[in-house]
Design a protein around this motif. Structure first.
Motif, mmCIF file in Angstrom:
data_model
loop_
_atom_site.group_PDB
_atom_site.id
_atom_site.type_symbol
_atom_site.label_atom_id
_atom_site.label_comp_id
_atom_site.label_asym_id
_atom_site.label_seq_id
_atom_site.Cartn_x
_atom_site.Cartn_y
_atom_site.Cartn_z
ATOM 1 N N ALA A 51 4.885 12.276 5.635
ATOM 2 C CA ALA A 51 3.945 13.463 5.414
ATOM 3 C C ALA A 51 3.198 13.181 4.949
ATOM 4 C CB ALA A 51 5.485 14.711 5.567
ATOM 5 N N ALA A 52 2.841 12.255 3.986
ATOM 6 C CA ALA A 52 1.802 12.541 2.636
ATOM 7 C C ALA A 52 0.132 11.970 3.691
ATOM 8 C CB ALA A 52 1.911 10.992 2.008
ATOM 9 N N VAL A 53 0.566 10.760 3.979
ATOM 10 C CA VAL A 53 -0.377 10.324 4.972
ATOM 11 C C VAL A 53 -1.049 11.417 6.446
ATOM 12 C CG1 VAL A 53 -1.779 8.486 6.973
ATOM 13 C CG2 VAL A 53 0.197 7.687 5.094
ATOM 14 N N THR A 54 -0.429 12.193 6.817
ATOM 15 C CA THR A 54 -0.606 13.032 7.577
ATOM 16 C C THR A 54 -1.685 14.006 7.132
ATOM 17 O OG1 THR A 54 1.111 12.820 9.332
ATOM 18 C CG2 THR A 54 -0.026 14.827 9.488
ATOM 19 N N ALA A 55 -0.884 14.819 6.059
ATOM 20 C CA ALA A 55 -1.237 16.144 5.137
ATOM 21 C C ALA A 55 -2.710 15.467 4.531
ATOM 22 C CB ALA A 55 -0.419 15.817 4.143
ATOM 23 N N ASP A 56 -3.059 14.363 4.132
ATOM 24 C CA ASP A 56 -4.301 13.838 3.654
ATOM 25 C C ASP A 56 -5.313 13.393 4.861
ATOM 26 O OD1 ASP A 56 -5.978 11.759 1.414
ATOM 27 O OD2 ASP A 56 -5.435 10.585 3.053
ATOM 28 N N VAL A 90 -3.099 15.913 -1.950
ATOM 29 C CA VAL A 90 -1.709 14.670 -1.675
ATOM 30 C C VAL A 90 -1.118 14.135 -2.922
ATOM 31 C CG1 VAL A 90 0.443 14.254 -0.499
ATOM 32 C CG2 VAL A 90 -1.505 15.276 0.570
ATOM 33 N N ALA A 91 0.112 14.858 -3.741
ATOM 34 C CA ALA A 91 0.709 13.443 -4.276
ATOM 35 C C ALA A 91 1.519 13.027 -3.834
ATOM 36 C CB ALA A 91 1.184 14.245 -6.115
ATOM 37 N N SER A 137 -4.021 2.939 2.437
ATOM 38 C CA SER A 137 -5.803 2.434 2.569
ATOM 39 C C SER A 137 -5.394 4.733 3.253
ATOM 40 C CB SER A 137 -5.682 2.526 4.275
ATOM 41 O OG SER A 137 -4.905 2.954 5.654
ATOM 42 N N SER A 138 -5.452 5.397 2.097
ATOM 43 C CA SER A 138 -5.590 6.947 2.118
ATOM 44 C C SER A 138 -5.894 6.943 1.073
ATOM 45 C CB SER A 138 -3.981 7.575 2.753
ATOM 46 O OG SER A 138 -3.218 7.048 1.400
ATOM 47 N N GLY A 139 -5.909 9.019 0.987
ATOM 48 C CA GLY A 139 -6.524 9.571 -0.690
ATOM 49 C C GLY A 139 -5.527 9.665 -1.213
ATOM 50 N N VAL A 140 -3.736 9.573 -0.437
ATOM 51 C CA VAL A 140 -2.482 10.093 -1.522
ATOM 52 C C VAL A 140 -2.447 9.104 -2.909
ATOM 53 C CG1 VAL A 140 -0.009 10.063 -0.933
ATOM 54 C CG2 VAL A 140 -1.629 10.323 0.915
ATOM 55 N N GLN A 141 -2.356 10.300 -3.580
ATOM 56 C CA GLN A 141 -2.330 10.393 -4.767
ATOM 57 C C GLN A 141 -1.040 9.629 -5.284
ATOM 58 O OE1 GLN A 141 -4.261 9.621 -8.363
ATOM 59 N NE2 GLN A 141 -2.423 8.970 -8.702
ATOM 60 N N HIS A 142 -0.395 8.516 -5.088
ATOM 61 C CA HIS A 142 0.952 8.084 -4.823
ATOM 62 C C HIS A 142 1.095 8.009 -6.529
ATOM 63 C CE1 HIS A 142 3.591 3.652 -4.357
ATOM 64 N NE2 HIS A 142 4.559 5.477 -4.389
#
Length: 463
Positions: free
Chosen positions: A18-23, A29-30, A73-78
């Motif tokens: 979900a995180a990668v798809t939403a990004d 996304v956090a 490799s995404s822009g998600v804030q993990h």
């Protein structure tokens, strides 16, 4: 306080997908998760696994590396090591990480909290040396540690997987003691035509059984009367199978009879739940996208109903597409085009589930434990005490909590809740839905005063 479009709780297959798809759709996304590395329980530590351990754990486990790589490799804030203990109005999430507390604000929330292993309260299950099969697998994934002289007991495909992994690691279990019966398998055959759509899962299961036969692992089916013997620790498993009594001396007993949705966070938000008889558990009410009756709150993965890792991954992607559409980042037409193959794949992956649920039901004796068996380990409450409470006129778990303190320990009812509901329903003649479940309030996990004092409302701590 940091603000995002979407906060996702849980970095297992559903949360990662979900995180990668939403990004990719352009949402901020956090992703908050309690573990130091992404992957959840199913893909625990997959990003740093050795070749040797990868061979033991198998190809399905290694697939998780594709999800963790996509996250990197995404822009998600993990935000790793983040224990979310409250979600307040306006979706303000309070969490603790590295000994400090912080907050983050989100426009929408996706719960990807996964599953819990169903507790299996049988006589002796609280002895040292008794643990769940899932816990044994976590030790293998995270540390390469395996239980010695172990017996696996209960029901469900996870027993076969863990046993096969132990064989590959050179430390096979002494035996598999399975509680499902031939009658269960016969009842499940009515679901076999549908299950053939998910034939890959059937082939995997048959492959695991063949692997165990080649290794000479003993199997006992239709087992009953399971008792862990020992004074200071587990010393043997005593049970009945094939009309005979058996005793297997061992150092470790690994129990498992299915997994259930982890609904604590969903319940704290007031989301509607219903009893799912096939899985003997409560599941949150949601639509095909994962939208709940609480506006802005979605749920995906095993926390929405047990389906397995691939179903969870697909559900995460579907939820993200709907969330992106609601946020104005996708048109409904684009959403539907991208969702169509995912919906077909989910239907195919789900096809085997009714067969598995029927063929491997929970152990009946653990669903209705003996009076002397402890069912709430935190407060040391027995099944008999819960039945006595019902006899006094108590109608549900929340009243029982006041009478006995069951559910008031550190786990906050995660591991005794379903057992208490089942015992109360049995004693009162009510349905599980009418009996209900514990009322869950924040903090969802224990939080210290030091963490509260250090509350940082300016920014998340993460990658």
């Amino acid at each position: 306080m940091a603000e995002v479009d979407l906060a996702i709780i849980g970095a297992g297959p559903a949360g990662l997908a979900a995180a990668v798809t939403a990004d990719k759709a352009g949402l901020r996304v956090a992703l908050l998760d309690e573990q130091p590395r992404p992957g959840g329980q199913i893909y625990r530590d997959v990003s740093r696994i050795s070749a040797d351990r990868a061979r033991v754990l198998g190809a399905d486990y290694i697939h998780g590396a594709t999800l963790t790589s996509a996250l990197a490799s995404s822009g998600v804030q993990h935000i790793p090591g983040a224990v979310v203990w409250a979600i307040e109005d306006g979706f303000q999430l309070s969490y603790s990480a590295n000994g400090n507390a912080a907050q983050i604000s989100a426009k929408r929330v996706l719960l990807a909290t996964g599953a819990l292993e169903r507790p299996m309260p049988i006589p002796g299950w609280t002895l040292p040396g008794v643990m769940t099969a899932g816990a044994a697998q976590i030790l293998l994934k995270g540390s390469g540690v395996l239980a010695r002289r172990a017996v696996l007991a209960g029901s469900g495909p996870l027993l076969y997987l863990v046993a096969a992994q132990m064989v590959r690691a050179g430390m096979p279990p002494l035996a598999l003691v399975e509680t499902q019966t031939r009658a269960d398998l016969l009842r499940a055959t009515r679901h076999l035509p549908g299950a053939l759509r998910g034939w890959r899962g059937l082939v995997k299961g048959l492959g695991l059984l063949a692997e165990l036969r080649r290794a000479g692992v003993r199997r006992f089916t239709g087992a009953g009367g399971l008792t862990v013997e020992g004074s200071q620790k587990a010393e043997a498993l005593h049970f009945r199978s094939g009309g005979k009594m058996h005793r297997i001396a061992c150092d470790t007993v690994l129990l498992h009879h299915g997994v259930v949705p982890n609904t604590q966070t969903a319940r704290s938000l007031g989301i509607a739940h219903r009893w799912t008889a096939a899985q003997h558990a409560f599941t949150p009410v949601h639509d095909q996208w994962g939208a709940t009756d609480r506006r802005g709150v979605f749920i995906a993965g095993d926390g929405a109903g047990i389906g397995g890792a691939m179903v969870a991954e697909i559900a995460g992607r579907l939820a993200a597409l709907k969330l992106a559409e609601e946020a104005g980042h996708l048109t409904s037409a684009d959403r539907d085009v991208q969702a169509a193959p995912l919906l077909r794949a989910r239907s195919r992956e789900r096809a085997i589930r009714p067969f598995l649920d029927a063929a491997y039901p929970p152990c009946p004796e653990a669903l209705a434990p003996q009076d002397s068996t402890v069912i709430c380990r935190c407060e040391e409450i027995t099944a008999g005490q819960i039945r006595q409470t019902a006899a006094l006129g108590c109608l549900g778990p929340n009243q029982a909590k006041s009478y006995t303190r069951a559910g008031m320990g550190p786990c906050q009812g995660r591991y005794c809740g379903l057992t208490v509901t089942a015992l109360m329903a049995e004693a009162t003649g009510q349905s599980p839905d009418a009996t209900g479940y514990y009322r869950i309030r924040p903090p969802l996990k224990p939080v210290t005063l030091a963490e509260l004092a250090s509350m940082d409302t300016t920014a998340p701590q993460g990658d």
